[in-house]
Motif scaffolding. Structure first.
Motif, PDB file in Angstrom:
ATOM      1  N   HIS A  31      41.749  43.175  56.897  1.00 42.68           N
ATOM      2  CA  HIS A  31      40.315  42.898  56.722  1.00 42.68           C
ATOM      3  C   HIS A  31      40.050  41.955  55.557  1.00 42.68           C
ATOM      4  N   GLY A  32      41.099  41.306  55.052  1.00 43.52           N
ATOM      5  CA  GLY A  32      40.931  40.328  53.983  1.00 43.52           C
ATOM      6  C   GLY A  32      40.769  40.904  52.594  1.00 43.52           C
ATOM      7  N   HIS A  33      41.179  42.166  52.412  1.00 47.66           N
ATOM      8  CA  HIS A  33      41.086  42.815  51.107  1.00 47.66           C
ATOM      9  C   HIS A  33      42.481  43.158  50.596  1.00 47.66           C
ATOM     10  N   HIS A  34      42.553  43.446  49.302  1.00 49.82           N
ATOM     11  CA  HIS A  34      43.819  43.860  48.701  1.00 49.82           C
ATOM     12  C   HIS A  34      43.597  45.172  47.959  1.00 49.82           C
ATOM     13  N   LEU A  35      44.601  46.033  48.011  1.00 43.35           N
ATOM     14  CA  LEU A  35      44.523  47.293  47.284  1.00 43.35           C
ATOM     15  C   LEU A  35      44.711  47.016  45.801  1.00 43.35           C
ATOM     16  N   ASN A  36      43.792  47.530  45.006  1.00 41.74           N
ATOM     17  CA  ASN A  36      43.920  47.436  43.553  1.00 41.74           C
ATOM     18  C   ASN A  36      43.386  48.730  42.952  1.00 41.74           C
ATOM     19  N   PRO A  37      43.521  48.928  41.650  1.00 42.29           N
ATOM     20  CA  PRO A  37      43.089  50.190  41.046  1.00 42.29           C
ATOM     21  C   PRO A  37      41.617  50.537  41.292  1.00 42.29           C
ATOM     22  N   ASP A  38      40.778  49.524  41.499  1.00 42.21           N
ATOM     23  CA  ASP A  38      39.349  49.768  41.681  1.00 42.21           C
ATOM     24  C   ASP A  38      38.896  49.805  43.132  1.00 42.21           C
ATOM     25  N   THR A  39      39.821  49.694  44.084  1.00 41.52           N
ATOM     26  CA  THR A  39      39.445  49.731  45.499  1.00 41.52           C
ATOM     27  C   THR A  39      38.726  51.049  45.802  1.00 41.52           C
ATOM     28  N   PRO A  40      37.506  50.983  46.354  1.00 40.40           N
ATOM     29  CA  PRO A  40      36.758  52.221  46.629  1.00 40.40           C
ATOM     30  C   PRO A  40      37.411  53.046  47.740  1.00 40.40           C
ATOM     31  N   MET A  41      37.540  54.336  47.473  1.00 36.44           N
ATOM     32  CA  MET A  41      38.133  55.299  48.402  1.00 36.44           C
ATOM     33  C   MET A  41      37.137  56.411  48.690  1.00 36.44           C
ATOM     34  N   VAL A  42      37.136  56.872  49.920  1.00 31.04           N
ATOM     35  CA  VAL A  42      36.368  58.058  50.274  1.00 31.04           C
ATOM     36  C   VAL A  42      37.330  59.231  50.158  1.00 31.04           C
ATOM     37  N   SER A  43      37.048  60.093  49.208  1.00 37.14           N
ATOM     38  CA  SER A  43      37.866  61.271  48.919  1.00 37.14           C
ATOM     39  C   SER A  43      37.159  62.474  49.536  1.00 37.14           C
TER      40      SER A  43
END
Length: 155
Positions: free
Chosen positions: A133-145
């Motif tokens: 989807h054109g994104h990269h995982l980084n420490p600030d990537t929003p996650m639904v927990s």
């Protein structure tokens, strides 16, 4: 006798509790094309070893799927995509990847249960989908927990 359909399982659940007109979604954990993976996750949920999950926010937005909310009900499917239980969402939070707690990682039931192993496994799991989807995982990537509990079993 186990329910033959999600509707039958939902009806059986509603006969034991008052859901105040709530509805449900269907759900499985893992890749639908890998039934053994889905079954392993289902077994861990039914055994109480997996009570949480994390998903990149991007997955919900890209697939136009609603983010889980507290009080949501889901019919859990096994590896054969048969309904086996009703889950209820009890916690749903939006958290940056590196702020996911060690406790949450433990309750996901993956790997050795440590936050380090969780980050390694989730990096490998989330990276391809995010990059698609054109994104990269980084420490600030929003996650639904999300934290859920089994509230009804088909057996």
């Amino acid at each position: 006798m186990p329910a033959q359909s999600a509707e039958q399982l939902w009806k059986a659940f509603n006969e034991t509790t008052d859901t105040h007109g709530a509805s449900y979604q269907t759900r499985w954990f893992g890749d639908q094309n890998q039934p053994e993976q889905v079954q392993a996750a289902t077994d861990a949920i039914l055994a109480g070893q997996k009570t949480a999950t994390t998903t990149p926010l991007d997955s919900y937005t890209a697939e136009q799927v609603a983010i889980p909310q507290v009080g949501d009900y889901n019919i859990l499917f096994n590896g054969d995509l048969k309904p086996v239980a009703v889950l209820k969402t009890v916690v749903s939070e939006l958290i940056p990847f590196y702020r996911i707690s060690a406790e949450h990682a433990y309750h996901e039931g993956d790997g050795d249960g440590s936050i380090g192993d969780w980050r390694k496994l989730k990096t490998a799991e989330f990276t391809p989908a995010l990059e698609e989807h054109g994104h990269h995982l980084n420490p600030d990537t929003p996650m639904v927990s999300e934290v859920f509990k089994v509230v009804f079993r088909a057996d």
